[in-house]
Design a protein around this motif. Structure first.
Motif, PDB file in Angstrom:
ATOM      1  N   LEU A  16       1.254 -12.442  -2.952  1.00 51.02           N
ATOM      2  CA  LEU A  16       0.339 -11.615  -3.729  1.00 51.02           C
ATOM      3  C   LEU A  16       0.579 -10.125  -3.471  1.00 51.02           C
ATOM      4  CD1 LEU A  16      -3.001 -13.626  -3.425  1.00 51.02           C
ATOM      5  CD2 LEU A  16      -1.634 -13.288  -5.490  1.00 51.02           C
ATOM      6  N   TYR A  17       0.971  -9.798  -2.252  1.00 49.69           N
ATOM      7  CA  TYR A  17       1.295  -8.414  -1.925  1.00 49.69           C
ATOM      8  C   TYR A  17       2.695  -8.022  -2.393  1.00 49.69           C
ATOM      9  CZ  TYR A  17      -2.841  -7.400   0.932  1.00 49.69           C
ATOM     10  OH  TYR A  17      -4.126  -7.152   1.368  1.00 49.69           O
ATOM     11  N   GLY A  18       3.405  -8.966  -3.003  1.00 49.49           N
ATOM     12  CA  GLY A  18       4.703  -8.646  -3.589  1.00 49.49           C
ATOM     13  C   GLY A  18       5.899  -8.885  -2.699  1.00 49.49           C
ATOM     14  N   MET A  19       5.708  -9.532  -1.562  1.00 52.60           N
ATOM     15  CA  MET A  19       6.814  -9.786  -0.635  1.00 52.60           C
ATOM     16  C   MET A  19       7.699 -10.926  -1.143  1.00 52.60           C
ATOM     17  SD  MET A  19       6.593 -10.884   3.415  1.00 52.60           S
ATOM     18  CE  MET A  19       6.705  -9.235   4.155  1.00 52.60           C
ATOM     19  N   ASP A  20       9.012 -10.731  -1.087  1.00 45.64           N
ATOM     20  CA  ASP A  20       9.971 -11.794  -1.385  1.00 45.64           C
ATOM     21  C   ASP A  20      10.181 -12.633  -0.131  1.00 45.64           C
ATOM     22  OD1 ASP A  20      10.384 -10.925  -4.015  1.00 45.64           O
ATOM     23  OD2 ASP A  20      11.972  -9.539  -3.400  1.00 45.64           O
ATOM     24  N   LEU A  21      10.210 -13.949  -0.283  1.00 47.70           N
ATOM     25  CA  LEU A  21      10.364 -14.856   0.850  1.00 47.70           C
ATOM     26  C   LEU A  21      11.690 -15.589   0.757  1.00 47.70           C
ATOM     27  CD1 LEU A  21       6.766 -16.419   0.913  1.00 47.70           C
ATOM     28  CD2 LEU A  21       7.593 -14.413   2.146  1.00 47.70           C
ATOM     29  N   ILE A  22      12.415 -15.607   1.877  1.00 43.57           N
ATOM     30  CA  ILE A  22      13.671 -16.343   1.970  1.00 43.57           C
ATOM     31  C   ILE A  22      13.519 -17.359   3.100  1.00 43.57           C
ATOM     32  CG2 ILE A  22      16.156 -16.206   2.364  1.00 43.57           C
ATOM     33  CD1 ILE A  22      16.026 -13.267   1.500  1.00 43.57           C
ATOM     34  N   PHE A  23      13.478 -18.630   2.762  1.00 48.32           N
ATOM     35  CA  PHE A  23      13.327 -19.675   3.774  1.00 48.32           C
ATOM     36  C   PHE A  23      14.701 -20.030   4.349  1.00 48.32           C
ATOM     37  CE2 PHE A  23       9.607 -19.998   1.134  1.00 48.32           C
ATOM     38  CZ  PHE A  23       8.583 -20.261   2.023  1.00 48.32           C
ATOM     39  N   VAL A  24      14.782 -20.074   5.672  1.00 41.21           N
ATOM     40  CA  VAL A  24      16.056 -20.388   6.336  1.00 41.21           C
ATOM     41  C   VAL A  24      15.824 -21.446   7.407  1.00 41.21           C
ATOM     42  CG1 VAL A  24      17.083 -18.126   5.895  1.00 41.21           C
ATOM     43  CG2 VAL A  24      15.761 -18.481   7.975  1.00 41.21           C
ATOM     44  N   ASP A  25      16.829 -22.281   7.633  1.00 42.22           N
ATOM     45  CA  ASP A  25      16.677 -23.322   8.645  1.00 42.22           C
ATOM     46  C   ASP A  25      16.620 -22.693  10.033  1.00 42.22           C
ATOM     47  OD1 ASP A  25      19.440 -23.480  10.069  1.00 42.22           O
ATOM     48  OD2 ASP A  25      19.978 -23.548   7.947  1.00 42.22           O
ATOM     49  N   ARG A  26      16.078 -23.444  10.971  1.00 43.51           N
ATOM     50  CA  ARG A  26      15.774 -22.905  12.296  1.00 43.51           C
ATOM     51  C   ARG A  26      17.021 -22.461  13.057  1.00 43.51           C
ATOM     52  NH1 ARG A  26      10.429 -23.890  13.516  1.00 43.51           N
ATOM     53  NH2 ARG A  26       9.381 -25.189  11.950  1.00 43.51           N
ATOM     54  N   GLU A  27      18.153 -23.097  12.813  1.00 50.79           N
ATOM     55  CA  GLU A  27      19.378 -22.699  13.504  1.00 50.79           C
ATOM     56  C   GLU A  27      19.872 -21.351  12.990  1.00 50.79           C
ATOM     57  OE1 GLU A  27      22.157 -22.754  16.342  1.00 50.79           O
ATOM     58  OE2 GLU A  27      20.562 -24.245  16.101  1.00 50.79           O
ATOM     59  N   ALA A  28      19.894 -21.202  11.659  1.00 50.23           N
ATOM     60  CA  ALA A  28      20.328 -19.926  11.073  1.00 50.23           C
ATOM     61  C   ALA A  28      19.382 -18.798  11.446  1.00 50.23           C
ATOM     62  CB  ALA A  28      20.425 -20.064   9.557  1.00 50.23           C
ATOM     63  N   ARG A  50       0.818  -1.218   0.000  1.00 50.57           N
ATOM     64  CA  ARG A  50       0.000   0.000   0.000  1.00 50.57           C
ATOM     65  C   ARG A  50       0.848   1.263   0.000  1.00 50.57           C
ATOM     66  NH1 ARG A  50      -4.588  -1.662   4.506  1.00 50.57           N
ATOM     67  NH2 ARG A  50      -4.934  -3.789   3.740  1.00 50.57           N
ATOM     68  N   LYS A  51       2.075   1.157   0.523  1.00 49.52           N
ATOM     69  CA  LYS A  51       2.958   2.317   0.590  1.00 49.52           C
ATOM     70  C   LYS A  51       3.994   2.330  -0.540  1.00 49.52           C
ATOM     71  CE  LYS A  51       1.484   4.675   4.080  1.00 49.52           C
ATOM     72  NZ  LYS A  51       1.066   6.082   3.924  1.00 49.52           N
ATOM     73  N   ASN A  52       3.836   1.397  -1.488  1.00 46.37           N
ATOM     74  CA  ASN A  52       4.753   1.312  -2.622  1.00 46.37           C
ATOM     75  C   ASN A  52       6.197   1.093  -2.165  1.00 46.37           C
ATOM     76  OD1 ASN A  52       5.280   1.242  -5.408  1.00 46.37           O
ATOM     77  ND2 ASN A  52       5.763   3.433  -5.485  1.00 46.37           N
ATOM     78  N   LEU A  53       6.352   0.216  -1.173  1.00 50.24           N
ATOM     79  CA  LEU A  53       7.658  -0.142  -0.656  1.00 50.24           C
ATOM     80  C   LEU A  53       7.986  -1.589  -1.022  1.00 50.24           C
ATOM     81  CD1 LEU A  53       7.275   1.317   2.961  1.00 50.24           C
ATOM     82  CD2 LEU A  53       8.380   2.418   1.010  1.00 50.24           C
ATOM     83  N   LYS A  54       9.258  -1.908  -1.028  1.00 54.94           N
ATOM     84  CA  LYS A  54       9.690  -3.294  -1.229  1.00 54.94           C
ATOM     85  C   LYS A  54       9.657  -4.014   0.115  1.00 54.94           C
ATOM     86  CE  LYS A  54      13.698  -6.013  -2.817  1.00 54.94           C
ATOM     87  NZ  LYS A  54      12.891  -6.928  -3.638  1.00 54.94           N
ATOM     88  N   ALA A  55       9.351  -5.314   0.095  1.00 52.37           N
ATOM     89  CA  ALA A  55       9.318  -6.091   1.339  1.00 52.37           C
ATOM     90  C   ALA A  55       9.948  -7.454   1.136  1.00 52.37           C
ATOM     91  CB  ALA A  55       7.881  -6.255   1.830  1.00 52.37           C
ATOM     92  N   THR A  56      10.707  -7.873   2.131  1.00 53.16           N
ATOM     93  CA  THR A  56      11.324  -9.203   2.144  1.00 53.16           C
ATOM     94  C   THR A  56      11.133  -9.805   3.526  1.00 53.16           C
ATOM     95  OG1 THR A  56      13.021  -8.582   0.523  1.00 53.16           O
ATOM     96  CG2 THR A  56      13.473 -10.521   1.882  1.00 53.16           C
ATOM     97  N   ALA A  57      10.904 -11.113   3.578  1.00 50.63           N
ATOM     98  CA  ALA A  57      10.778 -11.798   4.863  1.00 50.63           C
ATOM     99  C   ALA A  57      11.656 -13.037   4.891  1.00 50.63           C
ATOM    100  CB  ALA A  57       9.330 -12.193   5.121  1.00 50.63           C
ATOM    101  N   PHE A  58      12.358 -13.210   5.992  1.00 47.79           N
ATOM    102  CA  PHE A  58      13.030 -14.468   6.287  1.00 47.79           C
ATOM    103  C   PHE A  58      12.019 -15.355   6.999  1.00 47.79           C
ATOM    104  CE2 PHE A  58      16.575 -11.515   5.967  1.00 47.79           C
ATOM    105  CZ  PHE A  58      17.496 -12.237   5.211  1.00 47.79           C
ATOM    106  N   VAL A  59      11.723 -16.510   6.398  1.00 49.08           N
ATOM    107  CA  VAL A  59      10.702 -17.409   6.936  1.00 49.08           C
ATOM    108  C   VAL A  59      11.392 -18.585   7.618  1.00 49.08           C
ATOM    109  CG1 VAL A  59       8.628 -18.748   6.442  1.00 49.08           C
ATOM    110  CG2 VAL A  59       9.180 -16.742   5.045  1.00 49.08           C
ATOM    111  N   ARG A  60      11.046 -18.817   8.861  1.00 51.44           N
ATOM    112  CA  ARG A  60      11.664 -19.871   9.661  1.00 51.44           C
ATOM    113  C   ARG A  60      11.225 -21.255   9.194  1.00 51.44           C
ATOM    114  NH1 ARG A  60       9.758 -18.260  14.086  1.00 51.44           N
ATOM    115  NH2 ARG A  60       7.932 -19.623  14.122  1.00 51.44           N
ATOM    116  N   GLY A  61      12.192 -22.137   8.915  1.00 50.24           N
ATOM    117  CA  GLY A  61      11.879 -23.531   8.588  1.00 50.24           C
ATOM    118  C   GLY A  61      11.964 -23.846   7.114  1.00 50.24           C
TER     119      GLY A  61
END
Length: 289
Positions: free
Chosen positions: A99-111, A75-86
């Motif tokens: 759908l909202y345009g967020m990039d997802l990076i999956f990482v193992d639980r230790e990292a 809604r604010k025309n910003l870029k978004a990224t999330a580190f997803v656990r697991g």
């Protein structure tokens, strides 16, 4: 977006209570609802003050915070990224994020445990990147939650709220102090071993006897549930017409009822429950219903 918004307070008929009210923060927005809206309000303001245009945050695969951040960024025309656990998965929540345009990076639980390292490793050269901790935990988040108390036009004997990180609780407690209220703040940690919440609250607020932690309503831990809690949710929603989720708000309302039955709080005391939203979290427990 994020203009001042005073969410409604609704009185609910739920025996044996005579004066049970709910602050309906779940009605603020379908995707940036409840305390997610409250927390992100001043986080966004700080990011804008620093001219950052890339929101980077963290969460589990069914995180309401991730959806809220993704919706806000869009809604604010910003870029978004999330580190997803697991491990990499696909579900309804992550679909909304994409759908909202967020990039997802999956990482193992230790990292995942070292969030600062993950952020620095991936975005050290991105001067637009702005770090947002899991659940939005930070000082700015408490400022938004503090405004819940500012919005109240009457006083209550008790205020109840569920807690995961303690950020919302800190804001509520600061709001109680600022407004010179004698109200007792009851916090229901949703994680097993929830005593640690007190230390988290101390990061942003001072502890007093106005704060009461009830650590026996976790139902097995975070995102854990039992048949008893599911039955309670079905009965509560059918009687009140109000949706509650198994991760946070159901545990809070169960605690309120149980404490009344044990005569730890009086049925005729004036009670305010904070509905912190998070209803999308039910997608992760569809098999329980």
């Amino acid at each position: 977006m994020f203009e001042h918004l005073n969410s409604p307070i609704q009185k609910i008929e739920l025996p044996p209570f005579e004066r049970l009210f709910v602050k309906r923060d779940d009605l603020i927005d379908p995707y940036i609802s409840g305390n997610k809206w409250r927390k992100l309000k001043y986080i966004l303001k700080e990011a804008q003050n620093q001219n950052r245009t890339h929101l980077v945050t963290f969460g589990g695969a069914y995180s309401n915070h991730l959806v809220a951040t993704a919706a806000l960024a869009s809604r604010k025309n910003l870029k978004a990224t999330a580190f997803v656990r697991g491990e990499e998965v696909t579900n309804q929540m992550l679909l909304l994020c994409k759908l909202y345009g967020m990039d997802l990076i999956f990482v193992d639980r230790e990292a995942y445990k070292n969030k600062i390292h993950l952020f620095d490793t991936h975005f050290e050269t991105d001067k637009n990147a702005y770090f947002i901790d899991e659940g939005g935990a930070c000082l700015e988040a408490t400022l938004g939650c503090e405004e819940i108390i500012d919005e109240l036009d009457t006083t209550y004997d008790h205020i109840f709220c569920a807690a995961g990180t303690g950020t919302t609780a800190s804001g509520l407690l600061n709001g109680i102090y600022k407004n010179n209220l004698k109200t007792k703040l009851h916090i229901i940690p949703v994680l097993k071993g929830g005593d640690f919440i007190a230390e988290e609250i101390k990061k942003y607020s001072s502890i007093s006897n106005q704060l009461i932690l009830h650590t026996d309503y976790h139902f097995g831990g975070y995102a854990k549930t039992t048949p008893e809690l599911i039955t309670f949710i079905k009965d509560f929603t059918a009687k009140t017409g109000m949706l509650i989720d198994p991760v946070y708000t159901a545990k809070m309302f169960f605690a309120i009822k149980d404490l009344a039955e044990k005569q730890i709080i009086n049925n005729n005391d004036k009670i305010l429950a904070i509905h912190t939203g998070g209803l999308l979290g039910m997608f992760g427990m569809m098999d329980k219903f």
